[in-house]
Design a protein around this motif. Structure first.
Motif, mmCIF file in Angstrom:
data_model
loop_
_atom_site.group_PDB
_atom_site.id
_atom_site.type_symbol
_atom_site.label_atom_id
_atom_site.label_comp_id
_atom_site.label_asym_id
_atom_site.label_seq_id
_atom_site.Cartn_x
_atom_site.Cartn_y
_atom_site.Cartn_z
ATOM 1 N N VAL A 123 35.132 39.683 40.210
ATOM 2 C CA VAL A 123 34.024 39.483 39.466
ATOM 3 C C VAL A 123 32.805 39.743 40.181
ATOM 4 N N PHE A 124 32.268 40.506 40.957
ATOM 5 C CA PHE A 124 30.877 40.746 41.421
ATOM 6 C C PHE A 124 29.197 39.817 40.736
ATOM 7 N N GLU A 125 29.613 38.771 40.720
ATOM 8 C CA GLU A 125 28.998 37.664 40.472
ATOM 9 C C GLU A 125 27.517 37.450 41.133
ATOM 10 N N HIS A 126 25.769 37.334 40.071
ATOM 11 C CA HIS A 126 24.981 37.458 40.713
ATOM 12 C C HIS A 126 23.509 37.192 39.822
ATOM 13 N N LYS A 160 44.769 35.962 36.967
ATOM 14 C CA LYS A 160 45.282 34.842 37.755
ATOM 15 C C LYS A 160 45.371 35.090 39.090
ATOM 16 N N GLY A 161 45.119 34.366 40.184
ATOM 17 C CA GLY A 161 44.896 34.074 41.191
ATOM 18 C C GLY A 161 44.003 35.683 41.483
ATOM 19 N N GLY A 162 42.842 35.363 40.837
ATOM 20 C CA GLY A 162 42.018 36.556 41.351
ATOM 21 C C GLY A 162 40.574 35.971 41.515
ATOM 22 N N THR A 163 39.554 36.797 42.355
ATOM 23 C CA THR A 163 38.454 36.338 43.069
ATOM 24 C C THR A 163 36.963 36.601 42.214
ATOM 25 N N ARG A 170 39.806 32.178 42.758
ATOM 26 C CA ARG A 170 38.887 31.436 43.748
ATOM 27 C C ARG A 170 37.528 31.894 42.894
ATOM 28 N N ILE A 171 36.366 30.822 43.199
ATOM 29 C CA ILE A 171 35.534 30.999 43.896
ATOM 30 C C ILE A 171 34.639 31.309 45.216
#
Length: 445
Positions: A314-317, A332-335, A360-361
């Motif tokens: 996920v490209f978060e902003h 599961k196991g993603g970022t 993960r974050i």
């Protein structure tokens, strides 16, 4: 300034010619004023108007120090940090300048009652200080916005970890929304030859930020085949993330807020586009309560685009408004990588979906010199393109910042500084013609 501009526009000017130019005593610059830092006290963020706080002033040319360069700025652009500066959020940037001014005798220059803002530029080197060997007067350059001291060992594996890491033009003075800028020489990179000044100035901050956040091993380390959820996929950051995903063999799932923005994503080559307004996603029932049913509906919609797969990255902003949904829809196991919080800094999410699914974050902030160089190299090679939609004059920077603040823009908005008009500075016309549709994509919306 006329002699400087004439030299830049002449095809016959040499490095010696630029070195021989007299520097003016002052230059025009976009500033905010320290004595106005409380002018918006009590107002909601959306009600704060950058047009009231941004000024066009004549300011003295700063002293040039070791390892630094003075650059004649042909064009710059507006980033969200310039909006934050103009509305004095989350804190007044004069706090940053005061702190930086205490570091050394040289950094005292930055602690002034005015702040010259701006974290992008394209222009020409005028002067270099002692110890600068890689750049010379007359070099056409762009600048990334990482300012570091590198006197601590902490920053020598990744300069973003330098304890004295700052964002130029936001946490330092003498930024790029001006006719002259002061930078460290290790901020400089070659200007892409097929782009105009305003096009070359537009990618800097956002392109480098997106590169580190999504591509670099310091960020998500995106690989071929990854499903990448990109919030604001047609915006300043998201438009570069979308291009990196497509160029890198990933599958971008683009989230936008209007049919026009959806069409921009499709024109870049994205096939999976979600118009969150048209589809009515409301991740919060009220200011304190999120709605997990909406997370699930969103996840189901995503799987329609991915053949039943969940999101790898996920490209978060946006931050607070979307973060709970971002954590939920990641596989599961993603970022989840985050570089900003334009809708609020206090994120909330259900931690069960993080720890029990080993997600993960990753916090990601701008880029180190190498990452910025690689991101600029991709621009220069025509693999990634500027997303410039509109250009303003220096006098109209307040309106440009207002438009970004109110999300009235597409992609990036540019600002002409010394350049008298758009379209100047192109050195490789043949390459430009090969990519002209992509270069103009955001202008044609």
């Amino acid at each position: 300034m006329k002699e400087i501009l004439d030299a830049i526009q002449s095809q016959d000017s040499t490095a010696a010619d630029f070195a021989a130019l007299s520097l003016p005593e002052s230059y025009r610059a976009i500033t905010v004023h320290k004595d106005e830092a409380e002018m918006f006290a009590g107002l909601e963020s959306r009600d704060k108007d950058p047009r009231k706080s941004i000024h066009l002033d004549d300011v003295p040319v700063p002293e040039l120090g070791p390892g630094e360069a003075l650059v004649a700025v042909m064009a710059s652009s507006v980033n969200y940090n310039s909006v934050w500066t103009s509305i004095f959020e989350p804190v007044s940037t004069f706090n940053f300048l005061e702190r930086y001014g205490k570091l050394s005798e040289l950094t005292k220059r930055h602690d002034l009652p005015y702040h010259v803002i701006g974290s992008d530029l394209a222009g020409v080197v005028l002067r270099t200080g002692p110890g600068v060997n890689a750049w010379n007067p007359g070099d056409e350059v762009v600048a990334h916005c990482l300012s570091v001291e590198l006197e601590s060992s902490d920053g020598h594996n990744d300069t973003m970890l330098d304890p004295e890491q700052r964002i130029w033009g936001f946490e330092t003075n003498f930024g790029g929304l001006a006719e002259i800028a002061l930078v460290k020489s290790n901020q400089l990179m070659p200007k892409p030859q097929h782009l105009s000044w305003e096009e070359a100035a537009a990618p800097g901050l956002v392109n480098s930020t997106a590169y580190r956040q999504l591509v670099s091993r310091n960020g998500a380390g995106m690989k071929q085949g990854d499903n990448v959820l990109i919030w604001g996929a047609s915006g300043g950051l998201g438009s570069y993330a979308t291009q990196f995903a497509l160029a890198g063999g990933a599958n971008p799932i683009c989230v936008v807020s209007s049919p026009e923005k959806a069409e921009i994503c499709r024109s870049m080559g994205a096939e999976a586009v979600i118009d969150r307004n048209a589809e009515g996603y409301k991740f919060w029932k009220d200011e304190r309560t999120q709605d997990p049913k909406e997370w699930k509906r969103f996840g189901k919609r995503i799987r329609e685009f991915t053949g039943g797969e969940d999101i790898d990255i996920v490209f978060e902003h946006p931050g607070r408004e979307t973060f709970g949904a971002s954590v939920y829809v990641t596989r599961k196991g993603g970022t989840i990588t985050t570089c900003a919080s334009t809708s609020g800094y206090m994120h909330e999410y259900d931690n069960r979906y993080l720890w029990m699914s080993l997600k993960r974050i990753i916090g990601s902030h701008f880029a180190n010199y190498r990452e910025a160089w690689e991101a600029n190299r991709l621009i220069a090679k025509g693999k990634i393109h500027p997303t410039l939609s509109k250009t303003y004059s220096l006098e109209d920077t307040g309106q440009a910042a207002y438009d970004v603040h109110r999300n009235l823009h597409q992609g990036k908005v540019g600002v002409l500084a010394l350049a008298p008009r758009e379209g100047l500075g192109v050195r490789d016309q043949e390459m430009r013609e090969q990519h002209i549709d992509a270069i103009n994509r955001f202008r044609n919306v």
